[in-house]
Design a protein around this motif. Structure first.
Motif, PDB file in Angstrom:
ATOM      1  N   ALA A  69      12.992   4.515 -10.160  1.00  0.00           N
ATOM      2  CA  ALA A  69      12.789   5.258  -8.911  1.00  0.00           C
ATOM      3  C   ALA A  69      11.392   4.967  -8.387  1.00  0.00           C
ATOM      4  CB  ALA A  69      12.945   6.763  -9.136  1.00  0.00           C
ATOM      5  N   GLY A  70      11.216   5.193  -7.083  1.00  0.00           N
ATOM      6  CA  GLY A  70       9.900   4.970  -6.511  1.00  0.00           C
ATOM      7  C   GLY A  70       9.682   5.735  -5.227  1.00  0.00           C
ATOM      8  N   VAL A  71       8.478   5.616  -4.712  1.00  0.00           N
ATOM      9  CA  VAL A  71       8.134   6.194  -3.414  1.00  0.00           C
ATOM     10  C   VAL A  71       7.408   5.137  -2.590  1.00  0.00           C
ATOM     11  CG1 VAL A  71       8.023   8.614  -4.128  1.00  0.00           C
ATOM     12  CG2 VAL A  71       5.981   7.214  -4.277  1.00  0.00           C
ATOM     13  N   ALA A  72       7.600   5.245  -1.279  1.00  0.00           N
ATOM     14  CA  ALA A  72       6.950   4.342  -0.334  1.00  0.00           C
ATOM     15  C   ALA A  72       6.912   5.040   1.016  1.00  0.00           C
ATOM     16  CB  ALA A  72       7.729   3.031  -0.235  1.00  0.00           C
ATOM     17  N   PRO A  73       6.053   4.568   1.918  1.00  0.00           N
ATOM     18  CA  PRO A  73       6.034   5.167   3.249  1.00  0.00           C
ATOM     19  C   PRO A  73       7.425   5.076   3.888  1.00  0.00           C
ATOM     20  CG  PRO A  73       4.159   3.696   2.967  1.00  0.00           C
ATOM     21  CD  PRO A  73       5.063   3.491   1.778  1.00  0.00           C
ATOM     22  N   LEU A  74       7.810   6.118   4.630  1.00  0.00           N
ATOM     23  CA  LEU A  74       9.084   6.112   5.337  1.00  0.00           C
ATOM     24  C   LEU A  74       8.899   5.328   6.626  1.00  0.00           C
ATOM     25  CD1 LEU A  74      12.010   6.979   5.711  1.00  0.00           C
ATOM     26  CD2 LEU A  74      11.184   9.167   6.602  1.00  0.00           C
ATOM     27  N   GLU A  75       9.647   4.245   6.744  1.00  0.00           N
ATOM     28  CA  GLU A  75       9.511   3.333   7.879  1.00  0.00           C
ATOM     29  C   GLU A  75       9.815   4.041   9.206  1.00  0.00           C
ATOM     30  OE1 GLU A  75      11.363  -0.944   9.156  1.00  0.00           O
ATOM     31  OE2 GLU A  75      11.268  -0.475   7.017  1.00  0.00           O
ATOM     32  N   ASN A  76       8.983   3.755  10.214  1.00  0.00           N
ATOM     33  CA  ASN A  76       9.117   4.322  11.562  1.00  0.00           C
ATOM     34  C   ASN A  76       9.073   5.847  11.569  1.00  0.00           C
ATOM     35  OD1 ASN A  76       9.193   1.871  12.944  1.00  0.00           O
ATOM     36  ND2 ASN A  76      11.380   1.656  12.603  1.00  0.00           N
ATOM     37  N   GLU A  77       8.145   6.378  10.803  1.00  0.00           N
ATOM     38  CA  GLU A  77       7.967   7.831  10.728  1.00  0.00           C
ATOM     39  C   GLU A  77       6.466   8.082  10.605  1.00  0.00           C
ATOM     40  OE1 GLU A  77       8.866  11.064  11.484  1.00  0.00           O
ATOM     41  OE2 GLU A  77      10.824  10.228  11.015  1.00  0.00           O
ATOM     42  N   ALA A  78       6.033   9.333  10.705  1.00  0.00           N
ATOM     43  CA  ALA A  78       4.614   9.676  10.577  1.00  0.00           C
ATOM     44  C   ALA A  78       4.085   9.153   9.239  1.00  0.00           C
ATOM     45  CB  ALA A  78       4.439  11.191  10.655  1.00  0.00           C
ATOM     46  N   PRO A  97       0.815  -1.225   0.000  1.00  0.00           N
ATOM     47  CA  PRO A  97       0.000   0.000   0.000  1.00  0.00           C
ATOM     48  C   PRO A  97       0.848   1.274   0.000  1.00  0.00           C
ATOM     49  CG  PRO A  97      -0.827  -1.565   1.617  1.00  0.00           C
ATOM     50  CD  PRO A  97       0.468  -2.116   1.101  1.00  0.00           C
ATOM     51  N   LYS A  98       0.350   2.285  -0.708  1.00  0.00           N
ATOM     52  CA  LYS A  98       0.968   3.612  -0.785  1.00  0.00           C
ATOM     53  C   LYS A  98       2.422   3.543  -1.261  1.00  0.00           C
ATOM     54  CE  LYS A  98      -0.559   6.751   2.209  1.00  0.00           C
ATOM     55  NZ  LYS A  98      -0.849   7.453   3.477  1.00  0.00           N
ATOM     56  N   SER A  99       2.697   2.603  -2.145  1.00  0.00           N
ATOM     57  CA  SER A  99       4.030   2.429  -2.705  1.00  0.00           C
ATOM     58  C   SER A  99       3.924   2.281  -4.212  1.00  0.00           C
ATOM     59  CB  SER A  99       4.697   1.157  -2.158  1.00  0.00           C
ATOM     60  OG  SER A  99       4.779   1.194  -0.760  1.00  0.00           O
ATOM     61  N   VAL A 100       4.907   2.803  -4.933  1.00  0.00           N
ATOM     62  CA  VAL A 100       4.947   2.635  -6.386  1.00  0.00           C
ATOM     63  C   VAL A 100       6.398   2.733  -6.832  1.00  0.00           C
ATOM     64  CG1 VAL A 100       4.602   5.095  -6.948  1.00  0.00           C
ATOM     65  CG2 VAL A 100       3.888   3.327  -8.587  1.00  0.00           C
ATOM     66  N   TYR A 101       6.730   1.981  -7.857  1.00  0.00           N
ATOM     67  CA  TYR A 101       8.081   2.024  -8.413  1.00  0.00           C
ATOM     68  C   TYR A 101       7.962   2.097  -9.929  1.00  0.00           C
ATOM     69  CZ  TYR A 101      13.124   1.400  -8.273  1.00  0.00           C
ATOM     70  OH  TYR A 101      14.481   1.608  -8.366  1.00  0.00           O
ATOM     71  N   PHE A 102       8.720   3.024 -10.501  1.00  0.00           N
ATOM     72  CA  PHE A 102       8.695   3.244 -11.936  1.00  0.00           C
ATOM     73  C   PHE A 102      10.023   2.839 -12.567  1.00  0.00           C
ATOM     74  CE2 PHE A 102       5.880   6.538 -10.114  1.00  0.00           C
ATOM     75  CZ  PHE A 102       4.704   6.248 -10.794  1.00  0.00           C
ATOM     76  N   LEU A 105      11.492   9.018  -1.172  1.00  0.00           N
ATOM     77  CA  LEU A 105      11.891   8.785  -2.559  1.00  0.00           C
ATOM     78  C   LEU A 105      12.976   7.729  -2.483  1.00  0.00           C
ATOM     79  CD1 LEU A 105      11.734   9.719  -5.581  1.00  0.00           C
ATOM     80  CD2 LEU A 105      13.699  11.156  -5.052  1.00  0.00           C
ATOM     81  N   GLN A 106      12.779   6.625  -3.185  1.00  0.00           N
ATOM     82  CA  GLN A 106      13.674   5.482  -3.022  1.00  0.00           C
ATOM     83  C   GLN A 106      14.265   5.001  -4.342  1.00  0.00           C
ATOM     84  OE1 GLN A 106      11.106   2.585  -1.092  1.00  0.00           O
ATOM     85  NE2 GLN A 106      11.471   3.485   0.920  1.00  0.00           N
ATOM     86  N   LYS A 107      15.513   4.597  -4.233  1.00  0.00           N
ATOM     87  CA  LYS A 107      16.208   3.887  -5.317  1.00  0.00           C
ATOM     88  C   LYS A 107      16.048   4.558  -6.680  1.00  0.00           C
ATOM     89  CE  LYS A 107      16.050  -0.356  -2.724  1.00  0.00           C
ATOM     90  NZ  LYS A 107      15.617   0.353  -1.516  1.00  0.00           N
TER      91      LYS A 107
END
Length: 162
Positions: free
Chosen positions: A69-78, A52-57, A84-86
């Motif tokens: 590149a992608g986005v996902a929830p930041l672990e252990n954060e609000a 959920p709330k994650s996507v990678y292009f 922004l990941q990878k």
């Protein structure tokens, strides 16, 4: 004329994406410990970003993955903060404006998911990447956020998505 396309990752892309990320790490001599290189899911990116709330292009050109590149929830954060990941590109994909388009796509996805802020971590010598991040509104912060496990990435940035 552009002959590449940005699209969501598919399961069949897993080997190519893992190979691309590892190749960029090797090319730029990025530490392999305490970075994305060591992430346990590097060979299972489709599955990881199906959460959920994650996507990678991926950026595809002539059947070859040349960036991602992608986005996902930041672990252990609000839950209002994503990461922004990878975001990695092969040399042939750099300097063509693909990074800007990929960034636009990722940040729009983050907004669509309802995130209010986007965090990222990078390496000090990745000047072109930082230039792009600053251009779209990321600002440097003085300490890491969340629990990424990327202890070898000493540059942290945050963007307000509102």
């Amino acid at each position: 004329m552009e002959n590449w396309v940005i699209r969501k990752i598919e399961k069949k892309d897993n080997p190519a994406v893992a190979k691309l990320i590892r190749a960029v790490f090797d090319e730029l001599n990025i530490p392999k410990v305490g970075t994305a290189y060591a992430d346990s899911y590097l060979d299972l990116m489709f599955e990881e970003y199906s959460k959920p709330k994650s996507v990678y292009f991926v950026v595809e050109k002539a059947g070859k993955i040349i960036g991602s590149a992608g986005v996902a929830p930041l672990e252990n954060e609000a839950e209002t903060i994503c990461e922004l990941q990878k975001m990695y590109f092969l040399p042939e994909a750099r300097g063509l404006g693909i990074g800007s388009q990929m960034m636009e796509k990722c940040l729009q996805a983050a907004k669509d998911f309802g995130f209010q802020k986007c965090y990222l971590e990078t390496m000090p010598f990745m000047h072109d990447a930082q230039k792009l991040y600053k251009k779209v509104g990321f600002e440097y912060i003085c300490s890491p956020m969340g629990s990424t496990g990327h202890v070898s990435c000493p540059v942290w940035m945050l963007k307000d998505l509102s």
